[in-house]
Scaffold this motif. Structure first.
Motif, PDB file in Angstrom:
ATOM      1  N   ASP A 103     -32.010 -15.147  14.711  1.00  0.00           N
ATOM      2  CA  ASP A 103     -32.984 -14.654  13.750  1.00  0.00           C
ATOM      3  C   ASP A 103     -33.920 -13.688  14.480  1.00  0.00           C
ATOM      4  N   PRO A 104     -33.911 -12.376  14.116  1.00  0.00           N
ATOM      5  CA  PRO A 104     -33.224 -11.770  12.970  1.00  0.00           C
ATOM      6  C   PRO A 104     -31.738 -11.563  13.233  1.00  0.00           C
ATOM      7  N   ARG A 105     -31.054 -11.084  12.190  1.00  0.00           N
ATOM      8  CA  ARG A 105     -29.610 -10.857  12.244  1.00  0.00           C
ATOM      9  C   ARG A 105     -29.334  -9.367  12.107  1.00  0.00           C
ATOM     10  N   ALA A 106     -28.405  -8.863  12.890  1.00  0.00           N
ATOM     11  CA  ALA A 106     -28.035  -7.452  12.817  1.00  0.00           C
ATOM     12  C   ALA A 106     -26.932  -7.264  11.786  1.00  0.00           C
ATOM     13  N   ASP A 118     -21.458  -7.901   9.366  1.00  0.00           N
ATOM     14  CA  ASP A 118     -22.322  -8.666  10.261  1.00  0.00           C
ATOM     15  C   ASP A 118     -22.103  -8.181  11.688  1.00  0.00           C
ATOM     16  N   GLN A 171     -24.193  -9.364  14.150  1.00  0.00           N
ATOM     17  CA  GLN A 171     -24.742 -10.474  14.924  1.00  0.00           C
ATOM     18  C   GLN A 171     -26.056 -10.132  15.603  1.00  0.00           C
ATOM     19  N   VAL A 172     -26.001  -9.444  16.739  1.00  0.00           N
ATOM     20  CA  VAL A 172     -27.217  -9.104  17.489  1.00  0.00           C
ATOM     21  C   VAL A 172     -27.250  -7.595  17.693  1.00  0.00           C
ATOM     22  N   LEU A 173     -28.386  -6.978  17.402  1.00  0.00           N
ATOM     23  CA  LEU A 173     -28.494  -5.526  17.490  1.00  0.00           C
ATOM     24  C   LEU A 173     -28.449  -5.070  18.946  1.00  0.00           C
ATOM     25  N   ARG A 223     -28.953  -2.434  11.483  1.00  0.00           N
ATOM     26  CA  ARG A 223     -30.378  -2.767  11.499  1.00  0.00           C
ATOM     27  C   ARG A 223     -30.526  -4.285  11.406  1.00  0.00           C
ATOM     28  N   GLU A 224     -31.744  -4.752  11.593  1.00  0.00           N
ATOM     29  CA  GLU A 224     -32.006  -6.191  11.579  1.00  0.00           C
ATOM     30  C   GLU A 224     -32.628  -6.623  10.255  1.00  0.00           C
ATOM     31  N   ARG A 276     -32.930 -13.879   9.208  1.00  0.00           N
ATOM     32  CA  ARG A 276     -31.766 -14.760   9.061  1.00  0.00           C
ATOM     33  C   ARG A 276     -31.677 -15.323   7.652  1.00  0.00           C
TER      34      ARG A 276
END
Length: 244
Positions: free
Chosen positions: A62-65, A186, A188-190, A200-201, A204
C-alpha cells in the motif's frame, strides 16, 4: 500486527488490511506455489516474492502501482521506433521460454527460481498465466508474463534482449488487452521503468475494490488464444514530424 504462517491444507489468506507497514505489504509466509494457492492469492490482491531457497513470502503493498491501458505513455522516440516495425509479436506461444528469460535477465540474481517457474507454468497450463513474446526474425528478443483475473492483468516480469523490446511488448499488450475488454494492469510496486510508461500509484483499498469488480469481468473469448499481435498505428499519436 503479526506475520501469519499459512496452513498447508488451506489456500485462504489473511485480510490484506493486516499486512505489515514495514516492510510495506508483507502479509504472510509459507504455503506453496500450486495453481490453486496462486489463484487464491491473485484474486485477493496478493502475490509471492522471496529469495530462492528461503521461505515463500506473500505481499500486498500500500499504495499499489497500476497501469490503465488507455493511460499508457508512449514517448515520441518509442512511437517512431514502433512505426518502423522492427519486431513481430505473439501471445501465449512461448510461455516457458519467456519466464526463463525473465529469470536470466537480472545479473544480480532473481527471485524467479525453479520453484516459481514451475508454479507459474502450472498456472499457464490451466489458462491463467500468459506470456507476450517479441521476435526479431525467429529469435525471441523480449517479452513479459503475468496472471489474468477477469478484466485485470497482474504483470509479473519482463525482459529485453534488444532495444525497446520489453517496452514494445507492454505497449502492444495494452492495445490487445484493452480491445478485448481488459481495463487494468497491476504493476505491484512502482519503479522508474513502469512509471515512465504511465504506471501510477493508488491506495490499496481502491485497488482491491477495482480488483473485486474486474474479477467478474469476462473478456472476449479469443483474448488469450495463441496468436500473432499487430500494433495498431491509430492508437499512437501522430506528431507533425512523423508525417515528413
Amino acid at each position: 500486527m503479526r506475520l501469519v504462517k499459512l496452513e498447508a491444507n488451506s489456500v485462504l489468506f489473511p485480510d490484506p488490511d493486516t499486512a505489515l507497514l514495514e516492510p510495506n505489504g508483507l502479509l504472510a509466509m509459507g504455503g506453496d506455489l500450486t495453481a490453486p494457492r496462486l489463484l487464491s492469492a491473485y484474486q485477493n490482491g496478493i502475490f509471492p516474492w522471496f529469495e530462492p531457497g528461503e521461505m515463500i513470502l506473500w505481499w500486498t503493498p500500500d499504495p499499489r502501482a497500476i497501469l490503465v491501458p488507455e493511460e499508457r505513455h508512449v514517448s515520441r522516440s518509442l512511437q517512431r521506433f514502433m512505426r518502423k516495425k522492427p519486431y513481430r509479436y505473439t501471445i501465449n506461444q512461448r510461455f516457458e521460454q519467456v519466464i526463463r528469460a525473465c529469470a536470466m535477465q537480472r545479473e544480480d540474481g532473481t527471485w524467479i527460481g525453479p520453484l516459481v517457474q514451475r508454479g507459474y507454468q502450472e498456472l499457464h497450463e490451466v489458462g491463467r498465466a500468459h506470456s507476450v513474446e517479441v521476435w526479431e526474425d525467429d529469435e525471441l528478443v523480449g517479452g513479459l508474463y503475468g496472471v489474468s483475473v477477469g478484466g485485470l492483468f497482474c504483470g509479473e516480469s519482463m525482459f529485453s534482449r534488444r532495444e525497446n523490446a520489453s517496452k514494445c511488448a507492454l505497449m502492444v499488450f495494452c492495445q490487445h488487452f484493452s480491445r478485448n475488454g481488459g481495463e487494468l494492469i497491476d504493476c505491484q510496486v512502482l519503479n522508474p521503468h513502469t512509471a515512465s510508461l504511465g504506471a501510477r500509484e493508488i491506495p490499496r483499498r481502491q485497488f482491491l475494490q477495482q480488483l473485486s469488480e474486474l474479477s467478474q469481468r469476462a473478456l472476449a473469448p479469443d483474448c488469450w488464444l495463441p496468436q500473432d499481435l499487430s500494433p495498431h498505428d491509430e492508437d499512437l499519436p501522430v506528431f507533425p514530424k512523423d508525417r515528413e
